[in-house]
Design a protein around this motif. Structure first.
Motif, mmCIF file in Angstrom:
data_model
loop_
_atom_site.group_PDB
_atom_site.id
_atom_site.type_symbol
_atom_site.label_atom_id
_atom_site.label_comp_id
_atom_site.label_asym_id
_atom_site.label_seq_id
_atom_site.Cartn_x
_atom_site.Cartn_y
_atom_site.Cartn_z
ATOM 1 N N THR A 112 0.770 -1.523 -0.061
ATOM 2 C CA THR A 112 0.126 -0.018 0.092
ATOM 3 C C THR A 112 0.838 1.173 -0.036
ATOM 4 O O THR A 112 1.923 1.179 0.353
ATOM 5 C CB THR A 112 -0.717 0.133 1.297
ATOM 6 N N PHE A 113 0.275 2.326 -0.197
ATOM 7 C CA PHE A 113 0.996 3.702 -0.360
ATOM 8 C C PHE A 113 -0.053 4.692 0.519
ATOM 9 O O PHE A 113 -1.299 4.341 0.481
ATOM 10 C CB PHE A 113 1.378 3.993 -1.643
ATOM 11 N N GLU A 114 0.411 5.756 1.089
ATOM 12 C CA GLU A 114 -0.333 6.686 1.666
ATOM 13 C C GLU A 114 -0.152 8.004 0.799
ATOM 14 O O GLU A 114 0.787 8.389 0.463
ATOM 15 C CB GLU A 114 0.226 6.831 3.224
ATOM 16 N N ILE A 115 -1.323 8.565 0.512
ATOM 17 C CA ILE A 115 -1.479 10.011 0.033
ATOM 18 C C ILE A 115 -2.451 10.874 0.838
ATOM 19 O O ILE A 115 -3.522 10.128 1.332
ATOM 20 C CB ILE A 115 -1.725 9.917 -1.434
ATOM 21 N N GLU A 116 -2.357 12.092 0.501
ATOM 22 C CA GLU A 116 -3.451 13.006 1.117
ATOM 23 C C GLU A 116 -4.700 12.851 0.173
ATOM 24 O O GLU A 116 -4.586 13.190 -0.996
ATOM 25 C CB GLU A 116 -2.887 14.287 1.403
ATOM 26 N N TRP A 117 -5.861 12.428 0.763
ATOM 27 C CA TRP A 117 -7.038 12.283 -0.035
ATOM 28 C C TRP A 117 -8.195 12.617 0.805
ATOM 29 O O TRP A 117 -8.286 12.020 1.842
ATOM 30 C CB TRP A 117 -7.137 10.717 -0.659
ATOM 31 N N PRO A 118 -8.985 13.358 0.432
ATOM 32 C CA PRO A 118 -8.953 14.095 -0.879
ATOM 33 C C PRO A 118 -7.909 15.155 -0.914
ATOM 34 O O PRO A 118 -7.194 15.717 0.380
ATOM 35 C CB PRO A 118 -10.259 14.858 -1.073
ATOM 36 N N PRO A 119 -7.222 15.664 -2.003
ATOM 37 C CA PRO A 119 -6.334 16.650 -1.953
ATOM 38 C C PRO A 119 -6.528 17.845 -1.090
ATOM 39 O O PRO A 119 -7.753 18.236 -1.229
ATOM 40 C CB PRO A 119 -6.047 17.059 -3.402
ATOM 41 N N ARG A 120 -5.448 18.308 -0.442
ATOM 42 C CA ARG A 120 -5.676 19.642 0.537
ATOM 43 C C ARG A 120 -6.609 19.364 1.665
ATOM 44 O O ARG A 120 -6.956 20.370 2.252
ATOM 45 C CB ARG A 120 -5.744 20.903 -0.248
ATOM 46 N N SER A 121 -6.931 18.271 2.017
ATOM 47 C CA SER A 121 -7.961 17.968 2.950
ATOM 48 C C SER A 121 -7.066 17.769 4.358
ATOM 49 O O SER A 121 -7.875 17.827 5.386
ATOM 50 C CB SER A 121 -8.737 16.771 2.933
ATOM 51 N N GLY A 122 -5.859 17.392 4.539
ATOM 52 C CA GLY A 122 -5.294 17.042 5.646
ATOM 53 C C GLY A 122 -5.472 15.811 6.199
ATOM 54 O O GLY A 122 -4.968 15.212 7.040
ATOM 55 N N LYS A 123 -6.207 14.968 5.348
ATOM 56 C CA LYS A 123 -6.607 13.612 5.727
ATOM 57 C C LYS A 123 -5.561 12.637 4.733
ATOM 58 O O LYS A 123 -5.691 12.680 3.458
ATOM 59 C CB LYS A 123 -7.841 13.277 5.499
ATOM 60 N N PHE A 124 -4.981 11.893 5.607
ATOM 61 C CA PHE A 124 -4.160 10.815 4.660
ATOM 62 C C PHE A 124 -4.636 9.400 4.676
ATOM 63 O O PHE A 124 -5.417 9.013 5.519
ATOM 64 C CB PHE A 124 -2.752 10.883 5.388
#
Length: 162
Positions: A112-124
């Motif tokens: 797996t990989f981790e990204i901020e989603w939704p963008p600019r939401s502060g939620k990873f």
């Protein structure tokens, strides 16, 4: 919240093209990238299992390790060198083919990989690197795969015809 920064991305990857023969046809195992960006993309979105290399790293060893990490099975066989291609974004991909099949009990087990989603939401959020793996007849695989990787099929055909 602490700001997260990504490590610089490699411009070189190495991967494996698993193939099997059905009657007089070749079928290729392709994988579909996971994550929200790729969710609704199909034709042109699939790829061979591959991963970025580190400086000085053995290309074939990295390709084998990435295949195991992304597909969940250890690849083995006779390695057929397919050379390299350059994708639209400038990344070079080195590839080898091998004849094989998925076990009957196959279940995809991708990293797996981790990204901020939704963008600019502060939620990873965590997403699988690969969300699907499937064999396609060559004609369909040529439509599904990233177009820059099509030459791998041509090179495989040249090699197995000999």
């Amino acid at each position: 919240m602490a700001e997260r920064t990504a490590a610089p991305r490699s411009r070189t990857s190495a991967g494996l093209l698993m193939f099997r023969r059905k009657l007089d046809q070749i079928e290729a195992l392709l994988v579909h990238p996971g994550g929200p960006f790729w969710r609704n993309k199909d034709d042109g979105a699939w790829t061979i299992p591959k991963g970025e290399i580190q400086p000085g790293e053995d290309l074939l060893a990295r390709a084998q390790r990435e295949f195991e990490e992304e597909v969940g099975i250890k690849p083995s066989g006779n390695w057929i060198p397919l050379g390299s291609i350059t994708q639209k974004g400038g990344k070079t991909v080195h590839a080898w083919a091998f004849e094989g099949n998925l076990p009957e009990s196959f279940e995809l087990k991708s990293n797996t990989f981790e990204i901020e989603w939704p963008p600019r939401s502060g939620k990873f959020n965590n997403f699988p690197e690969i969300d699907r793996a499937e064999f396609f007849p060559e004609e369909i695989a040529r439509r599904k795969i990233n177009s820059a990787q099509i030459p791998f099929f041509d090179r495989l055909r040249e090699t197995i015809r000999k």
